[in-house]
Every structure is written in structure tokens, then in C-alpha cells.
Design a protein around this motif. Structure first.
Motif, PDB file in Angstrom:
ATOM      1  N   HIS A 151      -4.474   0.770 -13.468  1.00  0.00           N
ATOM      2  CA  HIS A 151      -4.980  -0.194 -12.488  1.00  0.00           C
ATOM      3  C   HIS A 151      -5.291   0.519 -11.184  1.00  0.00           C
ATOM      4  O   HIS A 151      -4.544   1.405 -10.753  1.00  0.00           O
ATOM      5  N   ALA A 152      -6.389   0.135 -10.519  1.00  0.00           N
ATOM      6  CA  ALA A 152      -6.836   0.799  -9.290  1.00  0.00           C
ATOM      7  C   ALA A 152      -6.478  -0.015  -8.059  1.00  0.00           C
ATOM      8  O   ALA A 152      -6.654  -1.235  -8.040  1.00  0.00           O
ATOM      9  N   THR A 153      -6.014   0.691  -6.998  1.00  0.00           N
ATOM     10  CA  THR A 153      -5.682  -0.014  -5.763  1.00  0.00           C
ATOM     11  C   THR A 153      -5.686   0.946  -4.581  1.00  0.00           C
ATOM     12  O   THR A 153      -5.898   2.157  -4.734  1.00  0.00           O
ATOM     13  N   LEU A 183       7.692  -0.578  -4.000  1.00  0.00           N
ATOM     14  CA  LEU A 183       8.603  -0.338  -5.127  1.00  0.00           C
ATOM     15  C   LEU A 183       8.712  -1.535  -6.070  1.00  0.00           C
ATOM     16  O   LEU A 183       8.635  -1.370  -7.295  1.00  0.00           O
ATOM     17  N   PRO A 184       8.862  -2.774  -5.586  1.00  0.00           N
ATOM     18  CA  PRO A 184       8.903  -3.905  -6.523  1.00  0.00           C
ATOM     19  C   PRO A 184       7.592  -4.074  -7.293  1.00  0.00           C
ATOM     20  O   PRO A 184       7.604  -4.496  -8.467  1.00  0.00           O
ATOM     21  N   ILE A 185       6.483  -3.740  -6.658  1.00  0.00           N
ATOM     22  CA  ILE A 185       5.192  -3.835  -7.343  1.00  0.00           C
ATOM     23  C   ILE A 185       5.114  -2.776  -8.435  1.00  0.00           C
ATOM     24  O   ILE A 185       4.661  -3.052  -9.568  1.00  0.00           O
ATOM     25  N   LEU A 186       5.526  -1.563  -8.130  1.00  0.00           N
ATOM     26  CA  LEU A 186       5.538  -0.505  -9.134  1.00  0.00           C
ATOM     27  C   LEU A 186       6.430  -0.876 -10.312  1.00  0.00           C
ATOM     28  O   LEU A 186       6.087  -0.616 -11.481  1.00  0.00           O
ATOM     29  N   LEU A 199      -0.116   2.427 -11.984  1.00  0.00           N
ATOM     30  CA  LEU A 199      -0.711   1.928 -10.742  1.00  0.00           C
ATOM     31  C   LEU A 199      -1.314   3.115 -10.010  1.00  0.00           C
ATOM     32  O   LEU A 199      -0.600   3.994  -9.512  1.00  0.00           O
ATOM     33  N   CYS A 200      -2.650   3.147  -9.945  1.00  0.00           N
ATOM     34  CA  CYS A 200      -3.363   4.322  -9.444  1.00  0.00           C
ATOM     35  C   CYS A 200      -3.860   4.090  -8.031  1.00  0.00           C
ATOM     36  O   CYS A 200      -4.744   3.254  -7.789  1.00  0.00           O
TER      37      CYS A 200
END
Length: 352
Positions: free
Chosen positions: A135-137, A170-173, A183-184
Motif C-alpha cells: 500500500h502506498a502513502t 505504530l498502530p497503523i503499521l 505499508l510503503c
């Protein structure tokens, strides 16, 4: 070794109210017609994609996949560049970045940031539902106003900023880890993660999280005058996504990396369509093949001179010309032979 996939196209710069760029079916038909095999889809524009629905409705995800499959296309990744930017915003940019969020969150940085995090959580679920692995962000930034160390930065300011950034991500990761998706972060000026060192600093505050990965875009390294080839050597294990975008840097007596507050056309460093800039893509594709990168070569059009449709059309053949179908044998296999231990010992003089 593995063969890279492509060509694919990032759709963010093409969406508009005018056909064929006004909905997913129309834009996909156009992209397929000029030769693309994959699409990287922005998740902030419901003309193309409903993120919340994709996170909760498997039938909707299947509908999208069937639509694209009928056009010989597939989704390469989803993107939350806009929402990721809002996970961390310095107050200096509050008013400017309000436009990235729904109007009900304008003027309320706390509510806006909460919305952005919720969007990323939805993106993890949507990516899993679509069978995607990356996923790109953007990372967002708390520290960009302090990129140049004058006035002298207060002791501990950078460490405090990265600690806060890590706490937000961190919670998102962890959510992406549960979804089985990398998560890129696009390494990009304006983000706290803008070069190799800043990415390493981020890894340190998220406990070297296995899902914290890199979207590699060499154009941003040209504009910063970084060694974009050695970057692959050093960080290839974290590179899980690739934007194929060109750039040039032509410093003068009047301006350099910082650009002198000029428009994109007038800057020393500027983005160009593929083949019109200075990036050595032959070397990049070779290094990615060397390190078994099996993701997609995703064209991102951002040129201050060339028309986007022309850039997209030319990008197809450009990427095809650089892609390497990796070999399954060594070029000198014809001269080889089966191992012979006794002969090897004789050659080395190890037997009497």
C-alpha cells in the motif's frame, strides 16, 4: 531472480470530471487501450473508488476486480497519499492541508488527524479484501519547517518529533501487519521521511516494524541530489513499491536544490516525463532485478512541460523498453560440467 511487473499507471494525476477520466470504468478503459496492465488507485476520490465500502464489502471488491479483469487490468496497489499526509501536520501547514480533508474537519486539526488515521485503517482492510500485498502513502511531517538548521534547533526537537510520528504510525503499521500488507512510505521532500537517514530514524521509533516499507521514486532523489542507485543497494530489503518518474537538476548561479521560490517550470530541479529527464532507468531496472524486486513498475506522470496524456502514452513503451525478463541460467553454462571432486583436487595440487 524475479521479473518486475508492468507497465502500470498511478491514476491520481488523471482524474477529472471529463470523460474518460471521470470514473473507474472509463479511465480503466482508456489506460488499457494505451497498453497498461495495472492501475494504482487513489482512495480519496469516490469518482474512482469507495474506500469505506471496499473495507467492508467483499462483493464490491469483487465487482472492481471483475471490471478490471475484463479490460486485462489489475489493481497494483491502493494509495492514501492524501490521508497519510494528514496523519502528521505541523501547525504552519494546517490551513493549507485542510483542503485534503472533508469540509467538516476544516479548522479542527485533532478531528482531521483522527479521520486520517481511520482512513488508513480502512485502507488496510480494503487492501486485504482485494488480495493486495502493498500500500502506498505519505508519512506526513511534524518537522519539515526545521529541515534547515537555522535558526539553531532546540536540543531534542528532532527526537521529540520522530517519537511523536512513530506513536501515530505504530498502530497503523500493526493494522497493516494484521492484514498482511506492507505499508510503503514514499520517500519525498515535504515529508519527515524524505531520505535514507530520516527513514532509518523512523524505523528506530517504530521498533524496526516489518511492515514499514519504501515506495521508491528516483525523481525525488534527483531533486535532492541523492545517490538513487546506491539507495537501492542499501535499502532494497525495504523497497516494496516503485514509481517510474523522471526528473532533472540543472543548477545555475542563481539557484540550486532550494529552487529560489520559483514555479516548477523555472526551478533548477523539476519533474519530467519519462525519457526527458536525467534518471538512469536502465541502471535502476537492473538493480531491482538483481535484488529480486517482483512488484510493479508504476508510471507516475508529473511533468511541468508535457501534456499528461502524451506522457502516459509514451510511458508504456518506455517502461517496456526498460523491463528485464530475468534469466534462469548463467550465460556460460555451456562451458560447465558436473562437479568432480577428484579432478578438482588434482587441479589444485591436493593429491599426490
Amino acid at each position: 531472480m524475479k521479473t518486475i511487473q508492468g507497465p502500470a499507471l498511478f491514476l491520481a494525476q488523471f482524474v477529472s470530471d471529463q470523460a474518460p477520466f471521470n470514473n473507474l470504468e472509463n479511465i480503466a478503459t482508456w489506460a488499457s487501450g494505451i497498453g497498461y496492465k495495472g492501475l494504482q488507485i487513489p482512495t480519496w476520490d469516490k469518482r474512482l473508488f469507495d474506500l469505506e465500502r471496499a473495507a467492508n464489502d467483499l462483493a464490491y471488491c469483487q465487482q472492481i476486480q471483475d471490471l478490471l479483469a475484463g479490460l486485462e487490468l489489475q489493481i497494483t496497489e491502493l494509495s492514501t497519499h492524501v490521508q497519510g499526509q494528514l496523519v502528521a501536520v505541523h501547525p504552519a501547514y494546517d490551513e493549507i492541508f485542510d483542503s485534503f480533508a472533508p469540509t467538516q474537519f476544516h479548522g479542527d486539526p485533532v478531528a482531521r488527524q483522527k479521520w486520517a488515521v481511520e482512513q488508513l485503517m480502512l485502507a488496510a482492510k480494503a487492501s486485504k479484501n482485494l488480495g493486495l500485498t502493498a500500500h502506498a502513502t505519505f508519512s506526513g511531517s511534524l518537522l519539515w519547517p526545521y529541515i534547515y538548521p537555522w535558526p539553531q534547533r532546540p536540543e531534542g526537537l528532532i527526537e521529540t518529533g520522530f517519537k511523536a510520528l512513530g506513536e501515530r504510525w505504530l498502530p497503523i503499521l500493526d493494522a497493516f501487519d494484521q492484514a498482511g500488507v506492507d505499508l510503503c512510505y514514499e520517500i519525498h521532500p515535504g515529508e519527515d521521511l524524505h531520505d535514507g537517514i530520516s527513514f532509518e530514524m523512523f524505523l528506530n521509533v517504530v521498533d524496526q516494524h516489518p511492515r514499514a516499507s519504501i515506495l521508491y521514486d528516483p525523481s525525488h532523489f534527483v531533486l535532492q541530489q541523492l545517490d538513487y542507485l546506491s539507495f537501492i543497494d542499501k535499502y532494497h530489503e525495504r523497497i516494496r513499491m516503485f514509481h517510474v518518474k523522471d526528473a532533472e537538476f540543472n543548477p545555475t548561479a542563481q539557484q540550486g536544490v532550494y529552487g529560489g521560490f520559483q514555479s516548477w517550470v523555472e526551478r533548477a530541479g523539476r519533474f519530467r516525463s519519462l525519457g526527458d529527464g536525467q534518471v538512469d532507468f536502465s541502471a535502476i531496472f537492473s538493480k531491482l532485478a538483481q535484488y529480486n524486486f517482483s512488484g510493479w513498475a508504476v508510471v507516475e506522470w508529473e511533468c511541468c512541460l508535457k501534456h499528461p496524456e502524451v506522457g502516459a502514452q509514451q510511458g508504456v513503451e518506455f517502461v517496456k523498453s526498460k523491463m528485464i525478463t530475468v534469466t534462469d541460467k548463467a550465460f556460460d553454462d555451456f562451458a560447465g560440467s558436473e562437479p568432480d571432486t577428484e579432478m578438482n583436487s588434482r587441479i589444485l595440487g591436493l593429491t599426490q
